[in-house]
Design a protein around this motif. Structure first.
Motif: not given
Lengths: 303, 192
Positions: A33, A37, B175, B179, B183
């Protein structure tokens, strides 16, 4: 440093920002992840070249055979055209967009293919010769047998008669001295085989094809000739000690046919040349299994 | 956004002339996602482009082995994955070490079976840009210095006037926040 987190899952160094982001790599999913990103941020904030443009450049380098030469289907075409097309593109001014020389890229791809072929290949036999310069030239001959995956066995002429055997498979490595009175040695570390050979006066720089090919992929300036069968490498000046140059001949399938590695200066034993040539002979695949070399009653030592 | 020009199930025409044109069309569609995949694990720009080139070379050579009933993107990235691991083996501990399981997880994040990959990536980037707009000024400064100005390590910490540890934590938090935000936005659009 412990590289496992509290769940026992393997952690791997992740350096996105100039220091290892240890806290972010607690498991594979989280690490993926973070990478995702990070990749999006690089694109959103414009610090990375546009993907479509980069892909277009890569495709440009694959555009070979347009016009007079025509295009051949995958499997039919010759890789020499790739290098030719890349050179042509450089000539028409796309060189600024191309970050890596076409020869180096094709050569690296050829070496990767040779490695893949070696990893997947069926049983193969090679003749190996080491010529070592010094007070008098020393020639050492060996036969190398590979059994697919990373299993192999090598038979080396011992200095005082007979043959030494060494090999490895997925369960570990083994060494059989020429003198029957000495025990067979088993070890988990393949690198120990070189030490055992040296102890018995039969040192070689390499004992298996995969290690040799992997060594060729490190620290060399690679080039591939127009036939795309001859791959050569010259050791970079900043590289750690090793062969100074090599030349690999590949067959039409991209598989290793011959290898020649040269070392000009070796402070301990002088210059040497190591050559490998594939043999067109059949042999019992069991030859690469340690059981074939374990004579009844012979002692086995684990080191 | 133009619709995807081809259905993958009827893409691979084995005739030489058409085969290459279709290959190029597929690479244009899936190449950007491939590059994101390669760039995520190969940080050196030159090595990244080299890997991209190698992947396309190998894919073209092996095109006959591609099963047209399956998606081209994962197949292409699978080749890239193998090249990344081969390179990693070659470099040993001198290179960045990424566990194969991380590559598998990354592939899971990038795979978008129901969508054209280029379209999916644009939706992701649009969501990220919207999320960046919503960041507090302090976090935005961290992102800008790291990604827009390209500062790293001690230079980044100095630029932010913080300790290394604090900078690492800030990047980690921002971050994670981005994220979650991306999402959530993608899920709201029915993309995830």
């Amino acid at each position: 440093m412990d590289d496992r987190d509290h769940d026992g899952e393997r952690r791997t160094p992740l350096d996105l920002d100039g220091f290892t982001i240890e806290a972010e790599v607690s498991n594979a999913r989280v690490q993926a992840e973070v990478l995702w990103v990070d990749g999006l941020l690089e694109r959103a904030l414009g610090v990375i070249e546009d993907d479509r443009r980069a892909v277009e450049v890569a495709l440009q380098r694959l555009r070979f055979g347009d016009g007079a030469t025509g295009t051949k289907a995958p499997g039919q075409r010759r890789w020499g055209l790739v290098a030719s097309a890349a050179g042509l593109l450089v000539a028409v001014g796309l060189g600024l967009l191309i970050l890596v020389g076409p020869g180096a890229s094709s050569a690296q791809a050829a070496l990767t293919r040779a490695l893949e072929r070696a990893e997947r290949s069926e049983a193969r036999a090679f003749a190996a010769v080491l010529r070592r310069a010094g007070s008098g030239e020393v020639v050492r001959r060996a036969e190398l047998f590979t059994g697919g995956a990373d299993a192999f066995a090598i038979k080396v002429a011992a200095p005082f008669g007979g043959y030494l055997w060494a090999g490895a498979d997925q369960d570990g490595a083994w060494f059989v001295p020429a003198l029957e009175a000495l025990p067979m040695i088993e070890t988990d570390q393949r690198s120990r085989l070189l030490e055992r050979l040296e102890e018995h006066g039969a040192s070689l720089p390499y004992v298996d094809v995969l290690t040799l090919l992997r060594a060729c992929s490190e620290d060399f300036e690679l080039s591939l000739d127009r036939s795309e069968r001859c791959l050569s490498g010259v050791r970079r000046s900043s590289a750690p000690p090793g062969p100074d140059r090599f030349e690999l001949q590949l067959d039409s399938q991209g598989e290793l046919f011959t290898a020649r590695l040269e070392r000009d200066v070796d402070s301990s034993a002088g210059a040497w040349v190591f050559e490998l040539e594939r043999l067109d002979v059949a042999f019992d695949p069991a030859l690469v299994e340690r059981a074939s070399h374990h004579a009844p009653g012979r002692r086995v030592l684990r080191r | 956004m133009e619709p995807s020009p081809l259905n993958e199930s009827d893409r691979i025409d084995r005739t030489p002339q058409v085969g290459r044109a279709l290959f190029e069309a597929l690479v244009r569609e899936h190449g950007p996602r491939l590059r994101l995949f390669l760039g995520a694990v190969e940080r050196d720009p030159q090595a990244r482009e080299e890997l991209l080139q190698e992947t396309l070379l190998v894919a073209w050579r092996r095109l006959e082995s591609f099963d047209p009933d399956r998606s081209f993107g994962p197949w292409l990235r699978g080749i890239g994955r193998n090249l990344v691991l081969a390179r990693q083996r070659a470099l040993g501990r001198r290179g960045v070490i990424v566990d194969p399981s991380v590559l598998d997880q990354l592939e899971g994040l990038l795979d978008a079976p129901a969508q054209a990959e280029v379209e999916r990536m644009e939706l992701e980037l649009a969501a990220l840009r919207a999320c960046l707009e919503g960041l507090p000024a302090q976090q935005r400064a961290v992102v800008d210095q790291r990604y827009r100005e390209g500062r790293r390590g001690a230079e980044l910490a100095r630029g932010l006037g913080r300790s290394l540890e604090s900078t690492k934590k800030s990047l980690q938090r921002v971050r994670a926040r981005l994220h979650d935000c991306v999402t959530t936005k993608l899920a709201a659009q029915g993309v995830l």
